[in-house]
Scaffold this motif. Structure first.
Motif, PDB file in Angstrom:
ATOM      1  N   THR A 134      34.494 -44.747 -11.692  1.00 10.88           N
ATOM      2  CA  THR A 134      35.759 -45.405 -12.037  1.00 10.88           C
ATOM      3  C   THR A 134      35.551 -46.913 -11.909  1.00 10.88           C
ATOM      4  O   THR A 134      34.614 -47.367 -11.245  1.00 10.88           O
ATOM      5  CB  THR A 134      36.886 -44.991 -11.072  1.00 10.88           C
ATOM      6  N   MET A 135      36.450 -47.654 -12.526  1.00  8.85           N
ATOM      7  CA  MET A 135      36.356 -49.116 -12.422  1.00  8.85           C
ATOM      8  C   MET A 135      36.479 -49.536 -10.954  1.00  8.85           C
ATOM      9  O   MET A 135      35.824 -50.474 -10.513  1.00  8.85           O
ATOM     10  CB  MET A 135      37.476 -49.757 -13.226  1.00  8.85           C
ATOM     11  N   ASN A 136      37.331 -48.814 -10.195  1.00  6.30           N
ATOM     12  CA  ASN A 136      37.507 -49.169  -8.779  1.00  6.30           C
ATOM     13  C   ASN A 136      36.191 -49.057  -8.020  1.00  6.30           C
ATOM     14  O   ASN A 136      35.861 -49.914  -7.202  1.00  6.30           O
ATOM     15  CB  ASN A 136      38.509 -48.230  -8.107  1.00  6.30           C
ATOM     16  N   ARG A 137      35.444 -47.999  -8.323  1.00  7.82           N
ATOM     17  CA  ARG A 137      34.208 -47.762  -7.588  1.00  7.82           C
ATOM     18  C   ARG A 137      33.148 -48.824  -7.913  1.00  7.82           C
ATOM     19  O   ARG A 137      32.230 -49.066  -7.129  1.00  7.82           O
ATOM     20  CB  ARG A 137      33.692 -46.345  -7.916  1.00  7.82           C
ATOM     21  N   ALA A 138      33.301 -49.460  -9.075  1.00  6.40           N
ATOM     22  CA  ALA A 138      32.290 -50.433  -9.501  1.00  6.40           C
ATOM     23  C   ALA A 138      32.458 -51.784  -8.818  1.00  6.40           C
ATOM     24  O   ALA A 138      31.602 -52.667  -8.926  1.00  6.40           O
ATOM     25  CB  ALA A 138      32.369 -50.622 -11.010  1.00  6.40           C
ATOM     26  N   LYS A 139      33.545 -51.957  -8.105  1.00  4.70           N
ATOM     27  CA  LYS A 139      33.811 -53.216  -7.412  1.00  4.70           C
ATOM     28  C   LYS A 139      32.640 -53.607  -6.515  1.00  4.70           C
ATOM     29  O   LYS A 139      32.133 -52.766  -5.761  1.00  4.70           O
ATOM     30  CB  LYS A 139      35.050 -52.983  -6.565  1.00  4.70           C
ATOM     31  N   GLY A 140      32.202 -54.837  -6.619  1.00  4.56           N
ATOM     32  CA  GLY A 140      31.142 -55.341  -5.737  1.00  4.56           C
ATOM     33  C   GLY A 140      29.741 -54.857  -6.096  1.00  4.56           C
ATOM     34  O   GLY A 140      28.773 -55.223  -5.462  1.00  4.56           O
ATOM     35  N   VAL A 141      29.642 -54.001  -7.127  1.00  4.56           N
ATOM     36  CA  VAL A 141      28.343 -53.437  -7.501  1.00  4.56           C
ATOM     37  C   VAL A 141      27.898 -54.096  -8.805  1.00  4.56           C
ATOM     38  O   VAL A 141      28.720 -54.657  -9.528  1.00  4.56           O
ATOM     39  CB  VAL A 141      28.503 -51.908  -7.739  1.00  4.56           C
ATOM     40  N   GLU A 142      26.612 -54.037  -9.149  1.00  4.50           N
ATOM     41  CA  GLU A 142      26.220 -54.559 -10.456  1.00  4.50           C
ATOM     42  C   GLU A 142      25.187 -53.652 -11.112  1.00  4.50           C
ATOM     43  O   GLU A 142      24.494 -52.877 -10.446  1.00  4.50           O
ATOM     44  CB  GLU A 142      25.699 -55.997 -10.346  1.00  4.50           C
ATOM     45  N   TYR A 143      25.121 -53.739 -12.432  1.00  2.00           N
ATOM     46  CA  TYR A 143      24.208 -52.914 -13.227  1.00  2.00           C
ATOM     47  C   TYR A 143      23.586 -53.820 -14.285  1.00  2.00           C
ATOM     48  O   TYR A 143      24.060 -54.929 -14.522  1.00  2.00           O
ATOM     49  CB  TYR A 143      24.969 -51.785 -13.928  1.00  2.00           C
TER      50      TYR A 143
END
Ligand code: ATP
Length: 724
Positions: free
Chosen positions: A647-656
């Motif tokens: 989810t977009m929420n889970r992607a917070k603070g992460v990068e790809y």
């Protein structure tokens, strides 16, 4: 013993081939332990424009490009690049090393830039009157600042920042960054202060002397200390320092900080709390980690590093491990902020189980089913509204009884409530708490409040447990979180170091720090250079924010003005489809193409607004034999061998590396369901958070962004630019 200096490009070249690391380490050891260059077998390339440049063997195929400077007793080696044999010789012959004659910054220039231009600066065209020019300066002004002549002349002629970035790419980092700053409104004096530390006239005088003849060892050392030099060079202090920098993944952030970042991370000490703001990818987390290590290097201190979720805390732990040695790490605790609260309760022998997000909603729904409400109140008092009111106002302000609730001020809450409504809400809250206690349950919100109360009680072990606290993703913390953090660290120098971005607030209402005894007014700094995202993606992402107004934790306006990137890449791709099948087919095909290119599958992500959409795309990928892993919202584990679907929420603070943001249609972004759950008065704030969430998702990719939808696209989708 010789001094060994490494350029950022050398580090980047090593990353291209992991097997070079050991050979490079051998070479570095040999250089550092040699009294002089005899016996090192350093070759002078033919036609070199700088007589100090050398080429050294790394292995059968690769050669290191370096400069040998200094005197016989005090040699200095500057490692610049590692390249295949022939290329190394050719490249070496084009380089020139210098201490910038205008400002003392240490630089390696490529031949084209090293050569002066024919025409004198005064004769160059002025850019002031001609309209869309981006750099309103005379070439002479830039040259006086230390910008290489050829670059200065080209820079004043640019018509847009894309062109400017092309010029900056090959320049020493400080020059590229300084030109971009100037184009985005910085003054010459700002630039001088930031990159060259030329505060005083005496300093300026010393710098000028550098230009005359060969710098001696002391002058070299001083030059390498300048902030602009430290963007490109690191001086190895000893073997252990060298080993720590070379091992691991060679991530540049461990060594080459921007002066804006360094001046904050390594500030000798603030009188109290400090706050750092900045758009996504500007390195707030990195600066926070450097700060934590800097503080933990003092003996006898305990440092807490905390953030919004447990999975983010795991990532911080990983980064810290790359920065510091075990004895320093032993002085740092890394915790998700709710995890910290749970531990405080556990130490107080509280063993209730904590409800997860959805279970909590069900409890509120059960309460609502039991209380008597008229139609108007039924519209207002949804489970989400009550849950938020409970966390933000009742728990947040420590409201203990009906009378206090009838009187409490509700800053940050948009819905006005009359006395009667407050009374009804209070009855619902009492019923909610009764149910929880019957079932021996608690909520995360309540855990934090109770933990905050425990630490406020001066007798507990957790009170003032830490000397310093570093907080990441601070924009999402609730009032109770802040009370807890205030309680675990005493008021004093460097007590809290807070990293926030108002544009990424996706949970909870806005909080004002001063209400919780945390004062950062006059002690805050903003980072503006994005290190993650390309300019193309950045422009798209900031377009999502539109004209929305944002306030930071000190109630000051925050904006993405001057927010910029030196990285260039593909324009984001946006595609609409007629139905879900077509969209899925396109995504599957695109991901298959991305997978075929070098890099780990785990560096590719598909991000969706809802779990349902997320699961649908994960299924579609798997059905096409593409390994895909659903990254659960609270899950800290990472699998690198499968495409990440989250989810977009889970992607917070992460990068790809590459990100596809899917199902960005008018009903999903903003999420109709969430808007439907909120009271009319809250709609603006909920819409803002939905916008922020889309912004968070689109700022995750380092290289490439793809946005797709079915039917009518999201109203938050920025208009396409002419060049796309
Ligand atoms: N000085 C630097 N040199 C090289 N890379 C850097 C530097 N500073 C930051 N980065 C890289 O930029 C990326 C973003 O950094 P970081 O996560 O700290 O930013 P952030 O501001 O916390 O982002 P967000 O708010 O989106 O979470 C990371 O890949 C990080 O390694």
């Amino acid at each position: 013993m010789a001094t060994v200096v490494m350029h950022k490009d050398f580090q980047a070249d090593l990353k291209l081939d992991g097997s070079l690391k050991k050979n490079a380490w051998d070479l570095l050891r040999k250089l550092s332990s040699s009294a002089d260059s005899s016996g090192l077998n350093l070759k002078i390339p033919q036609g070199a424009i700088d007589r100090r440049v050398r080429v050294a063997r790394v292995n059968d195929n690769f050669r290191a490009v370096l400069f040998a400077a200094g005197t016989l007793d005090e040699a200095t080696y500057v490692l610049v690049a590692i390249k295949p044999h022939d290329l190394a010789y050719q490249y070496a012959s084009t380089l020139k090393m210098q201490v910038n004659p205008m400002n003392g910054v240490f630089e390696v220039l490529k031949s084209a830039d090293a050569a002066p231009v024919a025409e004198p600066p005064a004769a160059a065209p002025s850019t002031v009157e001609s309209e869309p020019l981006r750099l309103p300066f005379q070439p002479g002004e830039l040259i006086a600042l230390g910008i290489t002549e050829r670059i200065a002349h080209r820079a004043v002629e640019v018509r847009d920042d894309d062109e400017l970035q092309r010029i900056c790419v090959d320049a020493p980092s400080w020059q590229g960054s300084a030109l971009l700053d100037l184009a985005f409104g910085a003054s010459l004096e700002d630039v001088r202060r930031t990159y060259t530390a030329l505060g005083s006239e005496t300093d300026r005088g010393t710098a000028h002397e550098f230009g005359r003849g060969e710098p001696d060892a002391e002058q070299l050392r001083e030059s390498l200390r300048r902030p602009g030099s430290q963007m490109d060079f690191v001086v190895f202090s000893d073997d252990e320092h060298m080993r720590r920098i070379l091992e691991g993944d060679f991530e540049a952030w461990r060594v080459f900080l921007h002066p804006e970042q360094r001046s904050v991370a390594y500030h000798p000490g603030w009188k109290g709390s400090f706050r750092i703001t900045g758009g996504a990818g500007t390195g707030k987390t990195i600066v926070g980690m450097h700060r934590a290590v800097f503080l933990a290097r003092r003996s006898d201190v305990r440092v807490l590093v905390t953030t919004f979720t447990r999975n983010l805390a795991e990532e911080l732990k990983r980064q810290l491990a790359q920065l510091a040695e075990p004895e320093v790490l032993a002085r740092i605790d890394v915790r998700g902020v709710d995890q910290l609260a749970s531990e405080v309760l556990l130490r107080a022998k509280d063993r209730r189980t904590t409800l997860r997000g959805n279970d909590e909603r069900h409890y509120w729904q059960r309460v609502l089913d039991r209380v008597d409400l008229n139609e108007a109140d039924r519209q207002l008092l949804t489970p989400d509204f009550l849950s938020r009111e409970y966390v933000q106002v009742i728990l947040g302000h420590g409201v203990r009884n009906r009378d206090e609730y009838l009187k409490v001020s509700r800053p940050g809450r948009r819905v006005r409530l009359n006395r009667l409504q407050r009374a009804r809400i209070w009855s619902a809250v009492e019923e909610f708490e009764r149910q929880l206690s019957l079932d021996d349950k608690t909520t995360f919100g309540k855990t934090v409040v109770e933990a905050a109360e425990i630490v406020a009680d001066q007798r507990t072990l957790d009170t003032h447990r830490y000397d310093h606290v570093v907080v990441d993703e601070a924009q999402d913390l609730s009032p109770a979180h802040w009370r807890l953090l205030r309680g675990v660290v005493p008021v004093g120098p460097d007590d809290l170091f807070i990293c926030e971005d108002a544009h990424q607030r996706i949970y909870g209402d806005r909080v004002v720090l001063s209400r919780y005894g945390i004062e950062t007014r006059g002690r805050s700094r903003k980072l503006t250079l994005n290190y993650r995202t390309t300019s193309e993606v950045l422009k798209f992402a900031t377009g999502i924010l539109g004209d929305e107004k944002f306030l930071d934790l000190d109630e000051e306006p925050d904006s993405v003005e001057r927010y910029r990137s030196l990285l260039r890449g593909w324009f984001p791709v946006r595609r609409g489809f007629r139905n879900d099948t077509e969209e899925q087919r396109f995504i599957v095909q695109q991901i298959a193409e991305w997978r075929a290119e070098p890099g780990e599958p785990g560096e590719i992500a598909v991000l969706a607004r809802t779990r349902t959409v997320r699961d649908r795309f994960a299924r579609a990928l798997r059905e096409s034999d593409i390994p895909a892993v659903i990254v659960e919202d609270g899950d800290a584990s990472t699998r690198r061998d499968a495409v990440q679907v989250a989810t977009m929420n889970r992607a917070k603070g992460v990068e790809y590396r590459r990100v596809a943001v899917v199902a960005v249609d008018e009903r999903t972004v903003p999420n109709d369901f969430v808007l439907g759950q909120s009271a009319p008065e809250e709609q603006d704030d909920v819409r803002q958070r939905e916008r922020c969430l889309f912004y968070v998702a689109c700022t995750r990719p380092r290289d490439q962004l793809l946005v797709t939808w079915v039917g009518t696209p999201s109203p938050f989708l920025p208009e396409a630019r002419a060049e796309e």
